[in-house]
Design a protein around this motif. Structure first.
Motif, PDB file in Angstrom:
ATOM      1  N   ARG A 104       0.839  -1.204   0.000  1.00 30.87           N
ATOM      2  CA  ARG A 104       0.000   0.000   0.000  1.00 30.87           C
ATOM      3  C   ARG A 104       0.866   1.243   0.000  1.00 30.87           C
ATOM      4  O   ARG A 104       1.878   1.309   0.692  1.00 30.87           O
ATOM      5  N   ASN A 107      -3.645   5.495  -0.803  1.00 32.55           N
ATOM      6  CA  ASN A 107      -4.841   4.718  -1.149  1.00 32.55           C
ATOM      7  C   ASN A 107      -4.601   3.761  -2.300  1.00 32.55           C
ATOM      8  O   ASN A 107      -5.509   3.046  -2.703  1.00 32.55           O
ATOM      9  N   ASN A 108      -3.403   3.752  -2.852  1.00 30.91           N
ATOM     10  CA  ASN A 108      -3.082   2.835  -3.944  1.00 30.91           C
ATOM     11  C   ASN A 108      -2.537   1.536  -3.381  1.00 30.91           C
ATOM     12  O   ASN A 108      -1.724   1.546  -2.453  1.00 30.91           O
ATOM     13  N   ASN A 110      -1.091  -2.528  -4.487  1.00 33.11           N
ATOM     14  CA  ASN A 110      -0.598  -3.433  -5.520  1.00 33.11           C
ATOM     15  C   ASN A 110      -0.738  -4.844  -5.007  1.00 33.11           C
ATOM     16  O   ASN A 110      -0.414  -5.141  -3.866  1.00 33.11           O
ATOM     17  N   SER A 119      -3.145  -3.569  -9.863  1.00 31.59           N
ATOM     18  CA  SER A 119      -3.219  -2.343  -9.071  1.00 31.59           C
ATOM     19  C   SER A 119      -4.670  -2.041  -8.739  1.00 31.59           C
ATOM     20  O   SER A 119      -5.566  -2.348  -9.516  1.00 31.59           O
ATOM     21  N   THR A 121      -7.301   0.626  -5.884  1.00 25.20           N
ATOM     22  CA  THR A 121      -7.416   1.805  -5.040  1.00 25.20           C
ATOM     23  C   THR A 121      -8.336   1.491  -3.872  1.00 25.20           C
ATOM     24  O   THR A 121      -9.370   0.840  -4.048  1.00 25.20           O
ATOM     25  N   SER A 123     -11.109   2.468  -2.132  1.00 24.96           N
ATOM     26  CA  SER A 123     -12.181   3.392  -2.490  1.00 24.96           C
ATOM     27  C   SER A 123     -12.996   3.843  -1.286  1.00 24.96           C
ATOM     28  O   SER A 123     -13.681   4.861  -1.352  1.00 24.96           O
ATOM     29  N   ILE A 132     -11.554  -2.227  -1.710  1.00 18.49           N
ATOM     30  CA  ILE A 132     -10.489  -2.090  -2.704  1.00 18.49           C
ATOM     31  C   ILE A 132     -11.108  -2.293  -4.076  1.00 18.49           C
ATOM     32  O   ILE A 132     -11.713  -3.333  -4.341  1.00 18.49           O
ATOM     33  N   SER A 134     -10.594  -2.322  -8.299  1.00 15.68           N
ATOM     34  CA  SER A 134      -9.648  -2.502  -9.399  1.00 15.68           C
ATOM     35  C   SER A 134     -10.414  -2.558 -10.702  1.00 15.68           C
ATOM     36  O   SER A 134     -11.507  -3.123 -10.760  1.00 15.68           O
ATOM     37  N   THR A 161     -15.525  -2.824 -12.904  1.00 17.72           N
ATOM     38  CA  THR A 161     -14.693  -2.768 -11.699  1.00 17.72           C
ATOM     39  C   THR A 161     -14.935  -4.019 -10.857  1.00 17.72           C
ATOM     40  O   THR A 161     -16.047  -4.532 -10.793  1.00 17.72           O
ATOM     41  N   LYS A 163     -14.718  -4.982  -6.906  1.00 23.24           N
ATOM     42  CA  LYS A 163     -14.587  -4.360  -5.587  1.00 23.24           C
ATOM     43  C   LYS A 163     -14.578  -5.442  -4.517  1.00 23.24           C
ATOM     44  O   LYS A 163     -15.515  -6.233  -4.416  1.00 23.24           O
TER      45      LYS A 163
END
Length: 169
Positions: A104, A107-108, A110, A119, A121, A123, A132, A134, A161, A163
């Motif tokens: 982390r 807020n990003n 991997n 990757s 975010t 959210s 999270i 993607s 997306t 989530k």
């Protein structure tokens, strides 16, 4: 057929935790601490709860498939900004630890899934819940490799997306 595609795509949402090598509690390489004077401690633990596919509107939400009658899978976040995912599998509830499956930076995040970088975010985040998100395209290469028959359906979900919702233990 759509149901199987959605289930396959949702399984990838949970698979990002299932990456890395099988390292058990007898790990000879403990997590390294860049500051030798500070012990590495568990900062928080998070259980995956739901996986959702979204394309303009939520298309499908699935409960995270914890193995029945086992400890629920969970993510440990450490004080040195590393993380470990613990998964409990099969009838024996075998514990498998996945090191460095989540990093982390703000807020990003991997994720590493079978050698593929994904990757995402964060959210939404509260003291008890983290989401999270993607882009589904992050999973395209992985899906094409593991399930070539489903690769043709990826265009239907283009722009969608994935989530993942986690609840604090």
């Amino acid at each position: 057929m759509k149901k199987y595609l959605y289930l396959t795509l949702i399984s990838f949402g949970m698979m990002f935790y299932s990456c890395g090598s099988d390292e058990t509690k007898n790990n000879p390489n403990p997590i390294e601490n860049p500051d030798e004077n500070q012990p590495v401690e568990v900062v928080s633990e998070w259980e995956p709860s739901t996986i959702q596919l979204i394309k303009i509107i939520p298309l499908y939400t699935l409960d995270y498939p914890h193995t029945a009658n086992c400890t629920k899978d969970f993510l440990q976040l450490f004080s040195n900004n590393t993380a470990k995912f613990l998964r409990y599998e099969n009838a024996e509830c075998k514990e498998t630890e996945y090191e460095n499956a989540f990093t982390r930076n703000g807020n990003n995040v991997n994720l590493t899934i079978l050698g593929y970088q994904i990757s995402g975010t964060i959210s939404a985040e509260t003291v008890t819940k983290m989401e999270i998100s993607s882009d589904i395209s992050q999973y395209a290469q992985l899906i094409s490799t593991l399930y070539p028959d489903y690769a043709q359906y990826l265009s239907v979900l283009e722009g969608g997306t994935v989530k993942l919702t986690l609840n604090k233990k």
